[in-house]
Design a protein around this motif. Structure first.
Motif, PDB file in Angstrom:
ATOM      1  N   ARG A  16     -24.225  22.584 -12.672  1.00  0.00           N
ATOM      2  CA  ARG A  16     -22.859  23.102 -12.511  1.00  0.00           C
ATOM      3  C   ARG A  16     -22.760  24.524 -13.044  1.00  0.00           C
ATOM      4  O   ARG A  16     -22.198  25.411 -12.378  1.00  0.00           O
ATOM      5  CB  ARG A  16     -21.874  22.183 -13.237  1.00  0.00           C
ATOM      6  CG  ARG A  16     -20.406  22.555 -13.061  1.00  0.00           C
ATOM      7  CD  ARG A  16     -19.506  21.522 -13.750  1.00  0.00           C
ATOM      8  NE  ARG A  16     -18.104  21.842 -13.544  1.00  0.00           N
ATOM      9  CZ  ARG A  16     -17.412  22.696 -14.305  1.00  0.00           C
ATOM     10  NH1 ARG A  16     -18.015  23.261 -15.345  1.00  0.00           N
ATOM     11  NH2 ARG A  16     -16.134  22.937 -14.048  1.00  0.00           N
ATOM     12  N   ARG A  64     -15.622  22.364  -6.428  1.00  0.00           N
ATOM     13  CA  ARG A  64     -15.585  21.105  -7.180  1.00  0.00           C
ATOM     14  C   ARG A  64     -16.976  20.484  -7.190  1.00  0.00           C
ATOM     15  O   ARG A  64     -17.774  20.714  -6.284  1.00  0.00           O
ATOM     16  CB  ARG A  64     -14.575  20.137  -6.564  1.00  0.00           C
ATOM     17  CG  ARG A  64     -13.214  20.771  -6.304  1.00  0.00           C
ATOM     18  CD  ARG A  64     -12.204  19.767  -5.832  1.00  0.00           C
ATOM     19  NE  ARG A  64     -11.014  20.401  -5.293  1.00  0.00           N
ATOM     20  CZ  ARG A  64      -9.871  19.769  -5.034  1.00  0.00           C
ATOM     21  NH1 ARG A  64      -9.775  18.469  -5.261  1.00  0.00           N
ATOM     22  NH2 ARG A  64      -8.836  20.419  -4.530  1.00  0.00           N
ATOM     23  N   LEU A 114     -12.130  13.045  -2.687  1.00  0.00           N
ATOM     24  CA  LEU A 114     -11.965  14.495  -2.624  1.00  0.00           C
ATOM     25  C   LEU A 114     -11.670  14.949  -1.195  1.00  0.00           C
ATOM     26  O   LEU A 114     -10.802  15.789  -0.962  1.00  0.00           O
ATOM     27  CB  LEU A 114     -13.220  15.192  -3.145  1.00  0.00           C
ATOM     28  CG  LEU A 114     -13.443  15.180  -4.659  1.00  0.00           C
ATOM     29  CD1 LEU A 114     -14.811  15.761  -4.996  1.00  0.00           C
ATOM     30  CD2 LEU A 114     -12.355  15.975  -5.366  1.00  0.00           C
ATOM     31  N   HIS A 119     -12.933  26.080   0.440  1.00  0.00           N
ATOM     32  CA  HIS A 119     -13.128  24.861  -0.349  1.00  0.00           C
ATOM     33  C   HIS A 119     -14.594  24.430  -0.288  1.00  0.00           C
ATOM     34  O   HIS A 119     -15.138  24.247   0.808  1.00  0.00           O
ATOM     35  CB  HIS A 119     -12.232  23.735   0.164  1.00  0.00           C
ATOM     36  CG  HIS A 119     -10.782  24.097   0.214  1.00  0.00           C
ATOM     37  ND1 HIS A 119      -9.946  24.014  -0.873  1.00  0.00           N
ATOM     38  CD2 HIS A 119     -10.013  24.569   1.235  1.00  0.00           C
ATOM     39  CE1 HIS A 119      -8.728  24.406  -0.535  1.00  0.00           C
ATOM     40  NE2 HIS A 119      -8.753  24.744   0.735  1.00  0.00           N
ATOM     41  N   VAL A 130     -17.339  21.592  -2.022  1.00  0.00           N
ATOM     42  CA  VAL A 130     -17.652  20.462  -2.896  1.00  0.00           C
ATOM     43  C   VAL A 130     -19.164  20.463  -3.100  1.00  0.00           C
ATOM     44  O   VAL A 130     -19.923  20.313  -2.139  1.00  0.00           O
ATOM     45  CB  VAL A 130     -17.199  19.119  -2.287  1.00  0.00           C
ATOM     46  CG1 VAL A 130     -17.635  17.972  -3.186  1.00  0.00           C
ATOM     47  CG2 VAL A 130     -15.687  19.111  -2.087  1.00  0.00           C
ATOM     48  N   ASP A 133     -12.018  27.533  -4.266  1.00  0.00           N
ATOM     49  CA  ASP A 133     -11.944  26.170  -4.799  1.00  0.00           C
ATOM     50  C   ASP A 133     -13.333  25.542  -4.781  1.00  0.00           C
ATOM     51  O   ASP A 133     -13.873  25.250  -3.715  1.00  0.00           O
ATOM     52  CB  ASP A 133     -10.964  25.348  -3.954  1.00  0.00           C
ATOM     53  CG  ASP A 133     -10.853  23.907  -4.410  1.00  0.00           C
ATOM     54  OD1 ASP A 133     -11.144  23.643  -5.591  1.00  0.00           O
ATOM     55  OD2 ASP A 133     -10.478  23.050  -3.588  1.00  0.00           O
ATOM     56  N   GLY A 174     -14.053  12.181 -12.573  1.00  0.00           N
ATOM     57  CA  GLY A 174     -13.436  12.756 -11.394  1.00  0.00           C
ATOM     58  C   GLY A 174     -13.384  11.801 -10.218  1.00  0.00           C
ATOM     59  O   GLY A 174     -13.742  10.614 -10.317  1.00  0.00           O
TER      60      GLY A 174
END
Length: 479
Positions: A181, A197, A227, A159, A161, A195, A221
């Motif tokens: 991004r 984000r 998150l 994960h 972020v 994952d 978001g």
């Protein structure tokens, strides 16, 4: 504090029980120098009302002393505690902070951004479930962004972020956020990160960190804190088979012999048949003992003591597995990704100590398959590894070792490399798979072993007999 409740005043035991049952998220902050990692952690703690009044007063005083934020409070000082860190305005060592909200407990590892502290970053990431990678909105994806993302991927963190920080310095432009991004996703296509984000933030001002910002109406978001509270990490484990690395054999009297350790994967119940590896001897679990007494079952992450029905030979460093599960690999050669953490280079053929779980064995790197350029992910040939470099290598040990691939089980797929001369941790590794033994034969391999021996011998000579000349053993061998 935000995790306090009325139970503290009315029923402290109930409050502690409620707090104990919250799940834990370990995460790191990483990225380029001055991207705002320490400031972000300070902002998370400050806006969540997790800073005591005396702490706040102390950093207000130090903010005026060091003046790194134009007379505003410098929240980075909450985690940058070393004198050198405060003087230079950088993070040098990994700083850990603990906090809790109503939904989850957290342990943060604030990792340094400088390239020379890459080993510190790898250490901080090794036990984490999630990584926050900060990117300065003005500069986009930088060298250290790529480096840290690659290390995060190698260490099996699923994960990520991506916090695009300092959005206030680009007028909270949606186009700039989308550009970063796209650039980051293009880079991570080759990485094993499931994952990813993105969230636009200003750590200094607090936008989208804990509270949603009215300056980013185009972002629909969750905030960074939302998150962190909602990401699901309990299902990340790839291996459901039981694995118990034996760390200690407990024999307090003639009537009790238990095998202690922390379960690396899977679960166990009394009556299950287990196998001790590498010996292959089997028995059944008689009881599961913990501090609270005997248990009906035990699961991954629990520290337990197992007693068996039969008196089989189990020693520190062995691995207990369930007979009905997928079995780990027992071998004397394996391939692994290695992060080198020592000033002295890794040398092919030199004997090192390898520690896998509770087991220590001697062995050597028999081949460097390729060195990885963490900035571009390109692979290049190499005959040694320098500080902070990463490579895929083949390792051969003097005795059989038991392991799983790191991607399947962290607890049985990682190891450290110890320099026998200095007893310092020289590297960390993640096992990929079993490998064929290359052996140490032929003149080139023999010279590599002699060169490694020469370096160790000459280090001792310089230490104890500085007036002596050093030896060139490889040259003597050639003659």
């Amino acid at each position: 504090m935000s995790h306090q409740s009325d139970l503290i005043a009315s029923d402290i035991l109930a409050y502690l029980k409620q707090h104990e049952n919250k799940d834990m998220l370990r995460f790191i902050t990483c990225g380029n120098v001055d991207d705002g990692k320490s400031t972000l952690i300070g902002r998370l703690l400050h806006d969540s009302k997790l800073i005591f009044e005396d702490q706040l007063a102390a950093i207000q005083k130090d903010s005026q002393k060091y003046n790194t934020t134009d007379q505003e409070i410098d929240l980075a000082l909450l985690v940058d505690g070393l004198q050198a860190e405060r003087e230079q305005g950088i993070t040098i060592d990994v700083a850990y902070r603990y906090f809790s909200t109503d939904k989850r407990k957290f342990i943060i590892a604030d990792c340094p951004g400088h390239e020379q502290y890459t080993r510190n970053m790898a250490t901080g990431a090794s036990t984490c479930d999630l990584a926050i990678i900060l990117i300065d909105a003005r500069y986009g994806v930088q060298t250290q962004t790529r480096r840290h993302s690659n290390i995060v991927s190698l260490l099996g963190i699923q994960h990520v972020v991506v916090a695009v920080n300092k959005m206030d310095l680009v007028d909270f432009a949606e186009a700039r956020f989308d550009e970063i991004r796209r650039e980051y996703l293009a880079f991570t296509q080759e990485l094993n990160i499931a994952d990813v984000r993105f969230v636009p933030i200003s750590a200094l001002r607090g936008d989208n960190v804990v509270n949603a910002s009215d300056k980013t109406p185009w972002y629909g978001g969750e905030t960074l804190m939302q998150l962190l509270e909602s990401v699901e990490v309990n299902r990340d484990a790839q291996l459901d088979a039981f694995r118990l690395p034996v760390q200690y054999v407990n024999r307090p009297n003639l009537d009790f012999r238990g095998f202690c350790g922390t379960i690396a994967a899977g679960h166990i119940v009394p009556g299950d048949e287990v196998i001790a590896l590498p010996s292959g001897k089997s028995s059944k679990v008689k009881a599961i003992v913990t501090y609270e007494g005997e248990q009906a079952a035990a699961f991954a992450g629990q520290a337990i003591t197992l007693t068996l029905e039969d008196e089989i030979d189990v020693s520190r460093g062995d691995l207990l597995v369930r007979a009905c599960d997928v079995q780990p690999t027992v071998a004397q050669a394996f391939s692994a990704h290695v992060v080198w953490m020592n000033e002295a280079p890794l040398l092919v053929g030199k004997e090192y100590q390898f520690k896998l779980g509770g087991k220590s064995v001697y062995g050597r790197v028999s081949r460097i398959e390729h060195r990885i350029d963490v900035n571009t992910l390109d692979k290049a040939s190499a005959d040694s590894l320098q500080l902070n470099e990463i490579a895929l290598v083949t390792i051969e040990t003097n005795a059989p070792v038991v392991f799983d691939p790191y991607t399947a089980c962290r607890g049985t797929g990682n190891f450290i490399i110890i320099d026998r001369l200095s007893n310092a941790t020289a590297g960390a590794g993640m096992i990929v798979a079993a490998a064929e033994s290359h052996g140490v034969s032929g003149e080139a391999d023999e010279l590599a072993r002699l060169r490694a021996f020469e370096l160790e011998l000459n280090a001792l000579v310089r230490k104890h007999f500085p007036h002596w000349e050093t030896l060139d053993i490889a040259a003597i061998y050639k003659r």
